[in-house]
Design a protein around this motif. Structure first.
Motif, PDB file in Angstrom:
ATOM      1  N   GLN A   1      -5.561   3.633 -14.115  1.00  0.00           N
ATOM      2  CA  GLN A   1      -4.269   3.978 -13.532  1.00  0.00           C
ATOM      3  C   GLN A   1      -4.069   5.488 -13.486  1.00  0.00           C
ATOM      4  O   GLN A   1      -3.676   6.050 -12.459  1.00  0.00           O
ATOM      5  CB  GLN A   1      -3.143   3.317 -14.332  1.00  0.00           C
ATOM      6  CG  GLN A   1      -1.750   3.646 -13.844  1.00  0.00           C
ATOM      7  CD  GLN A   1      -1.375   2.991 -12.540  1.00  0.00           C
ATOM      8  OE1 GLN A   1      -1.881   1.920 -12.222  1.00  0.00           O
ATOM      9  NE2 GLN A   1      -0.477   3.613 -11.787  1.00  0.00           N
ATOM     10  N   ALA A   2      -4.342   6.151 -14.599  1.00  0.00           N
ATOM     11  CA  ALA A   2      -4.141   7.601 -14.664  1.00  0.00           C
ATOM     12  C   ALA A   2      -5.049   8.330 -13.680  1.00  0.00           C
ATOM     13  O   ALA A   2      -4.630   9.302 -13.031  1.00  0.00           O
ATOM     14  CB  ALA A   2      -4.386   8.096 -16.089  1.00  0.00           C
ATOM     15  N   THR A   3      -6.276   7.879 -13.560  1.00  0.00           N
ATOM     16  CA  THR A   3      -7.235   8.558 -12.683  1.00  0.00           C
ATOM     17  C   THR A   3      -6.954   8.303 -11.202  1.00  0.00           C
ATOM     18  O   THR A   3      -6.954   9.236 -10.393  1.00  0.00           O
ATOM     19  CB  THR A   3      -8.670   8.108 -13.008  1.00  0.00           C
ATOM     20  OG1 THR A   3      -8.963   8.415 -14.369  1.00  0.00           O
ATOM     21  CG2 THR A   3      -9.683   8.792 -12.095  1.00  0.00           C
ATOM     22  N   HIS A   4      -6.676   7.053 -10.869  1.00  0.00           N
ATOM     23  CA  HIS A   4      -6.670   6.673  -9.460  1.00  0.00           C
ATOM     24  C   HIS A   4      -5.280   6.475  -8.856  1.00  0.00           C
ATOM     25  O   HIS A   4      -5.094   6.757  -7.663  1.00  0.00           O
ATOM     26  CB  HIS A   4      -7.481   5.395  -9.267  1.00  0.00           C
ATOM     27  CG  HIS A   4      -8.938   5.560  -9.554  1.00  0.00           C
ATOM     28  ND1 HIS A   4      -9.826   6.073  -8.627  1.00  0.00           N
ATOM     29  CD2 HIS A   4      -9.665   5.300 -10.677  1.00  0.00           C
ATOM     30  CE1 HIS A   4     -11.040   6.108  -9.150  1.00  0.00           C
ATOM     31  NE2 HIS A   4     -10.970   5.645 -10.391  1.00  0.00           N
TER      32      HIS A   4
ATOM     33  N   GLY B   1      -2.964  11.302  -8.341  1.00  0.00           N
ATOM     34  CA  GLY B   1      -4.293  10.783  -8.641  1.00  0.00           C
ATOM     35  C   GLY B   1      -5.173  10.708  -7.404  1.00  0.00           C
ATOM     36  O   GLY B   1      -4.818  11.180  -6.321  1.00  0.00           O
ATOM     37  N   VAL B   2      -6.335  10.099  -7.571  1.00  0.00           N
ATOM     38  CA  VAL B   2      -7.324  10.085  -6.497  1.00  0.00           C
ATOM     39  C   VAL B   2      -6.767   9.424  -5.238  1.00  0.00           C
ATOM     40  O   VAL B   2      -6.966   9.930  -4.123  1.00  0.00           O
ATOM     41  CB  VAL B   2      -8.616   9.374  -6.962  1.00  0.00           C
ATOM     42  CG1 VAL B   2      -9.596   9.241  -5.795  1.00  0.00           C
ATOM     43  CG2 VAL B   2      -9.254  10.128  -8.117  1.00  0.00           C
TER      44      VAL B   2
ATOM     45  N   ASP C   1      -3.681   9.245  -4.145  1.00  0.00           N
ATOM     46  CA  ASP C   1      -2.752  10.158  -3.491  1.00  0.00           C
ATOM     47  C   ASP C   1      -3.507  11.263  -2.771  1.00  0.00           C
ATOM     48  O   ASP C   1      -3.146  11.666  -1.643  1.00  0.00           O
ATOM     49  CB  ASP C   1      -1.786  10.764  -4.507  1.00  0.00           C
ATOM     50  CG  ASP C   1      -0.615   9.836  -4.815  1.00  0.00           C
ATOM     51  OD1 ASP C   1      -0.499   8.789  -4.156  1.00  0.00           O
ATOM     52  OD2 ASP C   1       0.188  10.179  -5.708  1.00  0.00           O
ATOM     53  N   GLN C   2      -4.548  11.760  -3.400  1.00  0.00           N
ATOM     54  CA  GLN C   2      -5.337  12.825  -2.769  1.00  0.00           C
ATOM     55  C   GLN C   2      -6.008  12.319  -1.496  1.00  0.00           C
ATOM     56  O   GLN C   2      -6.027  13.019  -0.463  1.00  0.00           O
ATOM     57  CB  GLN C   2      -6.376  13.330  -3.768  1.00  0.00           C
ATOM     58  CG  GLN C   2      -5.799  13.989  -5.012  1.00  0.00           C
ATOM     59  CD  GLN C   2      -6.834  14.155  -6.105  1.00  0.00           C
ATOM     60  OE1 GLN C   2      -8.027  14.263  -5.845  1.00  0.00           O
ATOM     61  NE2 GLN C   2      -6.391  14.136  -7.368  1.00  0.00           N
ATOM     62  N   ILE C   3      -6.552  11.104  -1.560  1.00  0.00           N
ATOM     63  CA  ILE C   3      -7.181  10.509  -0.389  1.00  0.00           C
ATOM     64  C   ILE C   3      -6.170  10.272   0.716  1.00  0.00           C
ATOM     65  O   ILE C   3      -6.385  10.592   1.886  1.00  0.00           O
ATOM     66  CB  ILE C   3      -7.884   9.186  -0.784  1.00  0.00           C
ATOM     67  CG1 ILE C   3      -9.132   9.457  -1.612  1.00  0.00           C
ATOM     68  CG2 ILE C   3      -8.221   8.350   0.442  1.00  0.00           C
ATOM     69  CD1 ILE C   3      -9.734   8.216  -2.223  1.00  0.00           C
ATOM     70  N   HIS C   4      -5.034   9.681   0.345  1.00  0.00           N
ATOM     71  CA  HIS C   4      -4.021   9.310   1.332  1.00  0.00           C
ATOM     72  C   HIS C   4      -3.431  10.546   2.004  1.00  0.00           C
ATOM     73  O   HIS C   4      -3.196  10.554   3.220  1.00  0.00           O
ATOM     74  CB  HIS C   4      -2.929   8.502   0.657  1.00  0.00           C
ATOM     75  CG  HIS C   4      -1.975   7.859   1.603  1.00  0.00           C
ATOM     76  ND1 HIS C   4      -2.367   7.035   2.634  1.00  0.00           N
ATOM     77  CD2 HIS C   4      -0.616   7.916   1.677  1.00  0.00           C
ATOM     78  CE1 HIS C   4      -1.315   6.614   3.300  1.00  0.00           C
ATOM     79  NE2 HIS C   4      -0.236   7.149   2.763  1.00  0.00           N
TER      80      HIS C   4
END
Length: 346
Positions: A330-333, A338-339, A341-344
């Motif tokens: 959860q914390a990472t992705h 997190g990942v 949000d960065q992708i989106h």
């Protein structure tokens, strides 16, 4: 409650042999003191409507037969993360039956409505059934989709819900990540690149799994629905096996949707005995059979054997072995920034 059909309180609470049973024996009211109907609220995730419709009717009949008491079970459904937030914000759930342990952990951590050790109170880490992630494609599989890698070929449109609100979406995201991680030459960088490409093929993120099924099956959007196994089978049953095919990928993830008693709510409402009995009932032979009937993977060996032909073998990773558990995943992705949000955002 009054005793009927020769049943004792110990008989009643031994439905599953649960760790909840011992304290319930002391907490149960005297027979004959609770003749009026009692209502429970089960706050659940998106695709469980049909499952709990069957289980609720069976449990109400069981409880009436053994105690004489009428139980009415109300249901609330939505994306698992959104449902957990609703309970934290005050939705009076007697029990929660959510898509992943992190969501119940959040209720324990932020609202203090149940102990942090909630997962130790029922068998199999409080998960009476499991599932996994599969693909639902148009009849005849026109894109010849077989693997996770096939999903990101040019021109293919994927339908999947939003991992920020949907538990099934988080399972799907992690299954996609693991597929790239476990591929020959796979590593974290390649897994991130694959998942980034995966979501570039998703034109709309519904808030829950059932919304994505409607988008794909009713609105006709997309070439493939990445979804719960049970949801894929439900689509075949509801819309016709002549319209869709299920594709089981060569690797997926062991999805374990847990259940829990919401202690502070049941104690305030006086529903602890019935609510705990309801969760125990999920492990009973009758409920396990209904679980298999509704295309969830049961735990009881008899039900596993009965419904074995419904559930093909597929190698599955787990959250613990591949992602270090739900707290870390959860914390990472999925946490803000997190990942995902960065992708989106990209």
């Amino acid at each position: 409650m009054r005793q009927t059909n020769g049943a004792s309180r110990r008989d009643l609470l031994a439905v599953a042999g649960s760790a909840l049973a011992a304290p319930l024996l002391a907490a149960a009211p005297a027979w004959g003191q609770a003749d009026k109907p009692i209502r429970l609220l089960n706050v659940s995730y998106d695709p469980t409507r049909e499952l709990y419709k069957d289980i609720n009717a069976a449990f109400a009949d069981y409880w009436k037969t053994h105690t004489g008491q009428t139980v009415i079970i109300d249901q609330s459904h939505g994306g698992s993360g959104a449902q957990a937030r609703a309970v934290i914000d005050g939705l009076q759930a007697d029990v929660v039956t959510l898509a992943l342990a992190y969501d119940i952990d959040s209720i324990a951590q932020h609202a203090k409505l149940l102990p942090a050790s909630w997962q130790t109170r029922l068998p199999n880490n409080s998960t009476p059934y499991t599932s996994t992630i599969v693909f639902l494609v148009r009849k005849g599989n026109p894109w010849r989709i077989k693997t996770w890698a096939d999903l990101v070929r040019p021109g293919i449109t994927i339908v999947a819900p939003n991992p920020k609100t949907s538990g099934g979406a988080r399972w799907a995201y992690l299954a996609a990540w693991a597929s790239a991680l476990k591929a020959p030459g796979g590593d974290e960088a390649k897994a991130r690149a694959y998942v980034t490409t995966f979501y570039s093929h998703v034109p709309v993120l519904d808030s829950g799994a059932r919304g994505s099924t409607v988008t794909f099956a009713v609105r006709g959007i997309g070439d493939v629905l990445v979804c719960w196994e049970n949801e894929a089978h439900l689509a075949l049953a509801e819309f016709g096996a002549d319209k869709f095919d299920i594709v089981v990928p060569p690797v997926s993830i062991l999805a374990e949707p847990p259940v829990a008693l919401v202690d502070k709510v049941v104690d305030r409402k006086g529903t602890r005995t019935v609510a705990a009995g309801y969760l125990n009932f999920l492990y009973s032979p009758l409920a396990q059979d209904l679980i298999g009937k509704n295309f969830y993977r049961p735990r009881a060996p008899e039900a596993v054997a009965k419904y074995a032909n419904r559930f093909p073998h597929v190698p599955m990773v787990t959250v613990d072995d591949t992602f270090g558990g739900w707290k870390r995943a959860q914390a990472t992705h999925f946490d803000d920034g997190g990942v995902f949000d960065q992708i989106h955002k990209a």
